[in-house]
Design an enzyme around this catalytic site. Structure first.
Site, PDB file in Angstrom:
ATOM      1  N   TRP A  33      11.341  -1.894   4.159  1.00 29.36           N
ATOM      2  CA  TRP A  33      12.726  -2.359   4.011  1.00 29.36           C
ATOM      3  C   TRP A  33      13.693  -1.189   3.988  1.00 29.36           C
ATOM      4  O   TRP A  33      13.322  -0.064   3.640  1.00 29.36           O
ATOM      5  CB  TRP A  33      12.875  -3.199   2.740  1.00 29.36           C
ATOM      6  CG  TRP A  33      12.639  -2.449   1.451  1.00 29.36           C
ATOM      7  CD1 TRP A  33      11.465  -2.278   0.802  1.00 29.36           C
ATOM      8  CD2 TRP A  33      13.637  -1.740   0.674  1.00 29.36           C
ATOM      9  NE1 TRP A  33      11.648  -1.524  -0.336  1.00 29.36           N
ATOM     10  CE2 TRP A  33      12.966  -1.185  -0.443  1.00 29.36           C
ATOM     11  CE3 TRP A  33      15.006  -1.553   0.798  1.00 29.36           C
ATOM     12  CZ2 TRP A  33      13.630  -0.436  -1.416  1.00 29.36           C
ATOM     13  CZ3 TRP A  33      15.672  -0.799  -0.168  1.00 29.36           C
ATOM     14  CH2 TRP A  33      14.983  -0.256  -1.259  1.00 29.36           C
ATOM     15  N   GLU A  78      17.408   8.115  -9.491  1.00 27.06           N
ATOM     16  CA  GLU A  78      16.853   8.000  -8.135  1.00 27.06           C
ATOM     17  C   GLU A  78      17.544   8.966  -7.175  1.00 27.06           C
ATOM     18  O   GLU A  78      16.914   9.503  -6.260  1.00 27.06           O
ATOM     19  CB  GLU A  78      17.005   6.566  -7.621  1.00 27.06           C
ATOM     20  CG  GLU A  78      16.220   5.509  -8.377  1.00 27.06           C
ATOM     21  CD  GLU A  78      14.734   5.498  -8.046  1.00 27.06           C
ATOM     22  OE1 GLU A  78      14.288   6.337  -7.237  1.00 27.06           O
ATOM     23  OE2 GLU A  78      14.003   4.662  -8.609  1.00 27.06           O
ATOM     24  N   GLU A 114      11.201   6.996  -1.535  1.00 29.38           N
ATOM     25  CA  GLU A 114      11.971   6.949  -2.768  1.00 29.38           C
ATOM     26  C   GLU A 114      13.479   7.073  -2.498  1.00 29.38           C
ATOM     27  O   GLU A 114      14.298   6.490  -3.216  1.00 29.38           O
ATOM     28  CB  GLU A 114      11.528   8.085  -3.700  1.00 29.38           C
ATOM     29  CG  GLU A 114      10.162   7.887  -4.321  1.00 29.38           C
ATOM     30  CD  GLU A 114      10.210   6.970  -5.536  1.00 29.38           C
ATOM     31  OE1 GLU A 114      11.303   6.786  -6.100  1.00 29.38           O
ATOM     32  OE2 GLU A 114       9.152   6.443  -5.921  1.00 29.38           O
ATOM     33  N   HIS A 117      15.850   4.023  -2.577  1.00 23.86           N
ATOM     34  CA  HIS A 117      16.207   3.377  -3.844  1.00 23.86           C
ATOM     35  C   HIS A 117      17.608   3.782  -4.302  1.00 23.86           C
ATOM     36  O   HIS A 117      18.432   2.943  -4.667  1.00 23.86           O
ATOM     37  CB  HIS A 117      15.189   3.737  -4.928  1.00 23.86           C
ATOM     38  CG  HIS A 117      13.789   3.361  -4.571  1.00 23.86           C
ATOM     39  ND1 HIS A 117      12.691   3.813  -5.275  1.00 23.86           N
ATOM     40  CD2 HIS A 117      13.289   2.571  -3.585  1.00 23.86           C
ATOM     41  CE1 HIS A 117      11.592   3.327  -4.734  1.00 23.86           C
ATOM     42  NE2 HIS A 117      11.932   2.572  -3.704  1.00 23.86           N
ATOM     43  N   GLU A 167       5.998   7.004 -12.499  1.00 26.26           N
ATOM     44  CA  GLU A 167       6.155   5.924 -11.517  1.00 26.26           C
ATOM     45  C   GLU A 167       5.973   4.558 -12.184  1.00 26.26           C
ATOM     46  O   GLU A 167       6.665   3.599 -11.852  1.00 26.26           O
ATOM     47  CB  GLU A 167       5.157   6.091 -10.365  1.00 26.26           C
ATOM     48  CG  GLU A 167       5.398   7.304  -9.483  1.00 26.26           C
ATOM     49  CD  GLU A 167       6.547   7.111  -8.494  1.00 26.26           C
ATOM     50  OE1 GLU A 167       7.339   6.170  -8.665  1.00 26.26           O
ATOM     51  OE2 GLU A 167       6.651   7.918  -7.562  1.00 26.26           O
ATOM     52  N   THR A 170       9.101   3.837 -14.211  1.00 26.59           N
ATOM     53  CA  THR A 170      10.203   3.426 -13.340  1.00 26.59           C
ATOM     54  C   THR A 170      10.011   1.994 -12.867  1.00 26.59           C
ATOM     55  O   THR A 170      10.979   1.239 -12.740  1.00 26.59           O
ATOM     56  CB  THR A 170      10.305   4.380 -12.135  1.00 26.59           C
ATOM     57  OG1 THR A 170      10.247   5.730 -12.587  1.00 26.59           O
ATOM     58  CG2 THR A 170      11.603   4.172 -11.388  1.00 26.59           C
ATOM     59  N   ASP A 199       7.841  -0.770  -4.893  1.00 31.89           N
ATOM     60  CA  ASP A 199       7.589   0.573  -4.348  1.00 31.89           C
ATOM     61  C   ASP A 199       7.047   1.494  -5.433  1.00 31.89           C
ATOM     62  O   ASP A 199       6.092   2.257  -5.219  1.00 31.89           O
ATOM     63  CB  ASP A 199       8.877   1.179  -3.799  1.00 31.89           C
ATOM     64  CG  ASP A 199       9.289   0.611  -2.451  1.00 31.89           C
ATOM     65  OD1 ASP A 199       8.530  -0.187  -1.884  1.00 31.89           O
ATOM     66  OD2 ASP A 199      10.382   0.975  -1.982  1.00 31.89           O
ATOM     67  N   GLU A 200       7.667   1.433  -6.607  1.00 30.59           N
ATOM     68  CA  GLU A 200       7.268   2.312  -7.707  1.00 30.59           C
ATOM     69  C   GLU A 200       5.827   2.033  -8.150  1.00 30.59           C
ATOM     70  O   GLU A 200       5.071   2.956  -8.439  1.00 30.59           O
ATOM     71  CB  GLU A 200       8.216   2.157  -8.899  1.00 30.59           C
ATOM     72  CG  GLU A 200       9.687   2.379  -8.592  1.00 30.59           C
ATOM     73  CD  GLU A 200      10.043   3.816  -8.258  1.00 30.59           C
ATOM     74  OE1 GLU A 200       9.129   4.651  -8.113  1.00 30.59           O
ATOM     75  OE2 GLU A 200      11.245   4.110  -8.144  1.00 30.59           O
ATOM     76  N   HIS A 203       3.454   3.531  -5.630  1.00 29.84           N
ATOM     77  CA  HIS A 203       3.373   4.986  -5.807  1.00 29.84           C
ATOM     78  C   HIS A 203       2.577   5.347  -7.071  1.00 29.84           C
ATOM     79  O   HIS A 203       1.831   6.333  -7.081  1.00 29.84           O
ATOM     80  CB  HIS A 203       4.780   5.584  -5.880  1.00 29.84           C
ATOM     81  CG  HIS A 203       5.580   5.373  -4.637  1.00 29.84           C
ATOM     82  ND1 HIS A 203       6.957   5.463  -4.603  1.00 29.84           N
ATOM     83  CD2 HIS A 203       5.196   5.064  -3.380  1.00 29.84           C
ATOM     84  CE1 HIS A 203       7.381   5.240  -3.374  1.00 29.84           C
ATOM     85  NE2 HIS A 203       6.334   4.987  -2.615  1.00 29.84           N
TER      86      HIS A 203
END
Length: 332
Positions: A33, A78, A114, A117, A167, A170, A199-200, A203
């Protein structure tokens, strides 16, 4: 062999699988995305664009003051990615100069993911009309120019403990923000923060696997690195937050209090993350430890209950701190 040389050797050993790890945990640019997927389309006709912006601004009025403080703080954190990338590029075993080093490839591609974000949150905050963007931009510039010291030096073991923990922290923060936004009827912002949290988590799993692999080949030193990081406590990336005219770190405590007050990220979350890492890495089952590492393991196993007793006595201020970042909604 010195500890530094052993770590370098282990990083070279793990590097052979970096392409597989990139494929497993990172998403190709063309498939992932992008911020524009969640924002009004400025290329469409004026009426449609401004109608979407109007909706964002109206829904923004339903969200409480402390919520905006946390969202701004998360966004600023971020946006400080240049600091994080430059730090990781300097870790022992990461080589961005001499040829195609797998670890530098990982750091660059992780940073690229990252980076989205901060982009999407920044644009949303700008459109919301609820914040003072210039004050936010000043804080962001300060945070990047002030740098940070997370206590890991150039040690890859300590750095991977840090990123595994951070991560997940977050993820917790963005996921809780998404829930609050959803409860207030703000579906766009909720979906945005939810996908960031995804996403976090991805990761987090990547860095946790790096640590798992190190435990397999160098268990005692990996245990000592985990012990070291938890004994000194994990320093949050936003630790040096400051506003206009403030000293380094002067805004962090109030930002942290705000996050705790609305339940976005609390001292109990910190403890639960530690417990999850202990369970994930099966700390109680690690074998072939030397005497020092065995003592480190004992410390880690007892740490959550010790920290819980302290956390239960902590009190968070009830009153909101007035940040320069956040302006009251203008009701018309």
């Amino acid at each position: 062999m010195s500890l530094k040389n052993k770590r370098f050797e282990v990083m070279q050993f793990l590097e052979k699988d970096i392409d597989t790890l990139v494929e497993k945990y990172l998403i190709p640019v063309e498939k992932i995305w992008q911020p524009t997927d969640f924002l009004p389309n400025s290329e469409t006709n004026d009426a449609a664009f401004f109608e979407e912006v109007k909706e964002i601004r109206e829904l923004a009025k339903e969200l409480p003051y402390d919520f905006w403080v946390v969202l701004v703080g998360d966004m600023i954190t971020e946006e400080a990615l240049p600091t994080y990338e430059s730090w990781l590029m300097d870790v022992e075993g990461v080589d961005q100069v001499n040829g195609a080093n797998g670890w530098s490839k990982w750091v660059r591609q992780w940073t690229a993911e990252e980076n989205r974000h901060g982009d999407v949150l920044n644009k949303y905050l700008y459109l919301s009309g609820r914040v003072n963007m210039k004050e936010i931009e000043i804080t962001t510039q300060h945070l990047i120019s002030d740098g940070f010291d997370i206590g890991t030096d150039r040690d890859p073991y300590k750095n991977f403990v840090y990123t595994s923990f951070q991560e997940l922290a977050t993820y917790v923060s963005h996921n809780r923000v998404a829930k609050i936004a959803k409860d207030k009827g703000n579906k766009r912002l909720s979906k945005m923060c939810k996908i960031i949290s995804g996403d976090e988590m991805r990761h987090h799993h990547a860095y946790s696997e790096f640590v798992e692999r190190i435990f397999e080949v160098d268990p005692s030193q990996m245990m000592m690195a985990f012990h070291y990081m938890m004994k000194q406590k994990i320093t949050m990336p936003a630790h040096f937050l400051r506003e206009t005219g403030g000293k380094i770190g002067s805004a962090f405590e109030e930002f942290s209090n705000t996050a705790q007050r609305i339940g976005v990220y609390t001292s109990m979350d910190y403890i639960e993350i530690l417990e999850k890492l202990i369970k994930r890495w099966e700390i109680d089952k690690i074998t072939n430890l030397n005497d020092e590492a065995e003592k480190a393991r004992d410390y880690l196993m007892k740490l959550p209950s010790r920290m819980t007793r302290i956390a239960e006595r902590m009190k968070v201020p009830e009153d909101s701190f007035q940040f320069k970042w956040v302006e009251p909604a203008i009701i018309k």
